[in-house]
Scaffold this motif. Structure first.
Motif, mmCIF file in Angstrom:
data_model
loop_
_atom_site.group_PDB
_atom_site.id
_atom_site.type_symbol
_atom_site.label_atom_id
_atom_site.label_comp_id
_atom_site.label_asym_id
_atom_site.label_seq_id
_atom_site.Cartn_x
_atom_site.Cartn_y
_atom_site.Cartn_z
ATOM 1 N N GLN A 7 -57.923 -26.646 -13.813
ATOM 2 C CA GLN A 7 -58.956 -26.922 -12.816
ATOM 3 C C GLN A 7 -59.571 -28.275 -13.117
ATOM 4 O OE1 GLN A 7 -61.801 -23.738 -12.988
ATOM 5 N NE2 GLN A 7 -60.365 -22.238 -12.218
ATOM 6 N N LYS A 8 -59.908 -29.000 -12.055
ATOM 7 C CA LYS A 8 -60.612 -30.259 -12.242
ATOM 8 C C LYS A 8 -61.845 -30.276 -11.350
ATOM 9 C CE LYS A 8 -57.964 -33.043 -8.945
ATOM 10 N NZ LYS A 8 -57.201 -34.271 -8.784
ATOM 11 N N SER A 9 -62.738 -31.143 -11.664
ATOM 12 C CA SER A 9 -63.988 -31.249 -10.927
ATOM 13 C C SER A 9 -63.741 -31.601 -9.471
ATOM 14 C CB SER A 9 -64.871 -32.322 -11.566
ATOM 15 O OG SER A 9 -65.978 -32.595 -10.754
ATOM 16 N N SER A 10 -64.540 -31.028 -8.601
ATOM 17 C CA SER A 10 -64.447 -31.373 -7.180
ATOM 18 C C SER A 10 -64.867 -32.831 -6.943
ATOM 19 C CB SER A 10 -65.317 -30.439 -6.344
ATOM 20 O OG SER A 10 -66.670 -30.531 -6.754
ATOM 21 N N TYR A 11 -65.570 -33.434 -7.890
ATOM 22 C CA TYR A 11 -65.968 -34.837 -7.775
ATOM 23 C C TYR A 11 -64.773 -35.771 -7.950
ATOM 24 C CZ TYR A 11 -70.801 -33.288 -8.124
ATOM 25 O OH TYR A 11 -72.001 -32.690 -7.897
ATOM 26 N N VAL A 19 -60.754 -35.083 -16.167
ATOM 27 C CA VAL A 19 -60.518 -34.085 -17.200
ATOM 28 C C VAL A 19 -60.258 -32.761 -16.507
ATOM 29 C CG1 VAL A 19 -61.542 -32.841 -19.136
ATOM 30 C CG2 VAL A 19 -61.954 -35.284 -18.879
ATOM 31 N N GLU A 20 -59.225 -32.070 -16.959
ATOM 32 C CA GLU A 20 -58.887 -30.760 -16.423
ATOM 33 C C GLU A 20 -59.142 -29.715 -17.494
ATOM 34 O OE1 GLU A 20 -55.331 -31.915 -13.377
ATOM 35 O OE2 GLU A 20 -54.798 -31.662 -15.472
ATOM 36 N N VAL A 21 -59.457 -28.509 -17.074
ATOM 37 C CA VAL A 21 -59.806 -27.441 -18.008
ATOM 38 C C VAL A 21 -59.145 -26.142 -17.562
ATOM 39 C CG1 VAL A 21 -61.957 -26.863 -16.796
ATOM 40 C CG2 VAL A 21 -61.725 -26.330 -19.221
ATOM 41 N N ARG A 22 -58.829 -25.299 -18.539
ATOM 42 C CA ARG A 22 -58.350 -23.953 -18.232
ATOM 43 C C ARG A 22 -58.666 -23.043 -19.406
ATOM 44 N NH1 ARG A 22 -51.724 -24.065 -18.587
ATOM 45 N NH2 ARG A 22 -51.590 -24.553 -20.807
ATOM 46 N N GLY A 26 -58.246 -16.577 -24.635
ATOM 47 C CA GLY A 26 -59.561 -16.587 -25.263
ATOM 48 C C GLY A 26 -60.027 -17.962 -25.703
ATOM 49 N N LEU A 27 -59.220 -18.982 -25.484
ATOM 50 C CA LEU A 27 -59.588 -20.350 -25.826
ATOM 51 C C LEU A 27 -59.776 -21.161 -24.562
ATOM 52 C CD1 LEU A 27 -57.068 -21.048 -28.739
ATOM 53 C CD2 LEU A 27 -59.499 -20.499 -28.928
ATOM 54 N N VAL A 28 -60.317 -22.361 -24.729
ATOM 55 C CA VAL A 28 -60.468 -23.300 -23.631
ATOM 56 C C VAL A 28 -59.574 -24.488 -23.955
ATOM 57 C CG1 VAL A 28 -62.059 -24.811 -22.396
ATOM 58 C CG2 VAL A 28 -62.848 -22.586 -23.229
ATOM 59 N N GLU A 29 -58.794 -24.931 -22.972
ATOM 60 C CA GLU A 29 -57.951 -26.102 -23.144
ATOM 61 C C GLU A 29 -58.440 -27.201 -22.216
ATOM 62 O OE1 GLU A 29 -53.728 -24.254 -24.574
ATOM 63 O OE2 GLU A 29 -53.878 -24.820 -22.470
ATOM 64 N N LEU A 30 -58.436 -28.418 -22.734
ATOM 65 C CA LEU A 30 -58.858 -29.597 -21.976
ATOM 66 C C LEU A 30 -57.751 -30.634 -22.042
ATOM 67 C CD1 LEU A 30 -62.237 -29.727 -23.786
ATOM 68 C CD2 LEU A 30 -62.052 -29.275 -21.356
ATOM 69 N N ARG A 31 -57.565 -31.347 -20.960
ATOM 70 C CA ARG A 31 -56.613 -32.456 -20.960
ATOM 71 C C ARG A 31 -57.065 -33.492 -19.946
ATOM 72 N NH1 ARG A 31 -51.248 -30.172 -17.763
ATOM 73 N NH2 ARG A 31 -52.221 -30.100 -15.696
ATOM 74 N N GLU A 32 -56.594 -34.694 -20.132
ATOM 75 C CA GLU A 32 -56.819 -35.760 -19.165
ATOM 76 C C GLU A 32 -55.649 -35.720 -18.193
ATOM 77 O OE1 GLU A 32 -57.829 -40.492 -19.233
ATOM 78 O OE2 GLU A 32 -57.937 -39.356 -21.084
ATOM 79 N N SER A 33 -55.924 -35.778 -16.915
ATOM 80 C CA SER A 33 -54.883 -35.557 -15.919
ATOM 81 C C SER A 33 -53.718 -36.537 -16.036
ATOM 82 C CB SER A 33 -55.463 -35.594 -14.511
ATOM 83 O OG SER A 33 -56.101 -36.823 -14.288
#
Length: 63
Positions: A7-11, A19-22, A26-33
């Motif tokens: 998911q990424k920000s609607s902005y 930055v995308e997140v999922r 039980g963990l959170v993952e972040l990545r740059e698109s």
């Protein structure tokens, strides 16, 4: 392990500079698109603490 969609920000609109997140296992993952192969994994508690610190200005002296 269940997999959820990134998911990424609607902005961000249609831009690939965000930055995308999922949530996964039980963990959170972040990545740059635009660097999707680099993934940061953390706990929800640690991410919440980071976001609270950012909002409180704790890291402003690094800017």
């Amino acid at each position: 392990m269940p997999n959820s969609d990134w998911q990424k920000s609607s902005y961000s609109a249609s831009s690939n500079e965000c930055v995308e997140v999922r949530s996964i296992g039980g963990l959170v993952e972040l990545r740059e698109s635009d660097e999707g192969h680099l993934i940061l994994r953390t706990t929800p508690t640690a991410l919440a603490a980071l976001l609270h610190g950012i909002k409180a200005g704790e890291f402003d002296h690094h800017a």
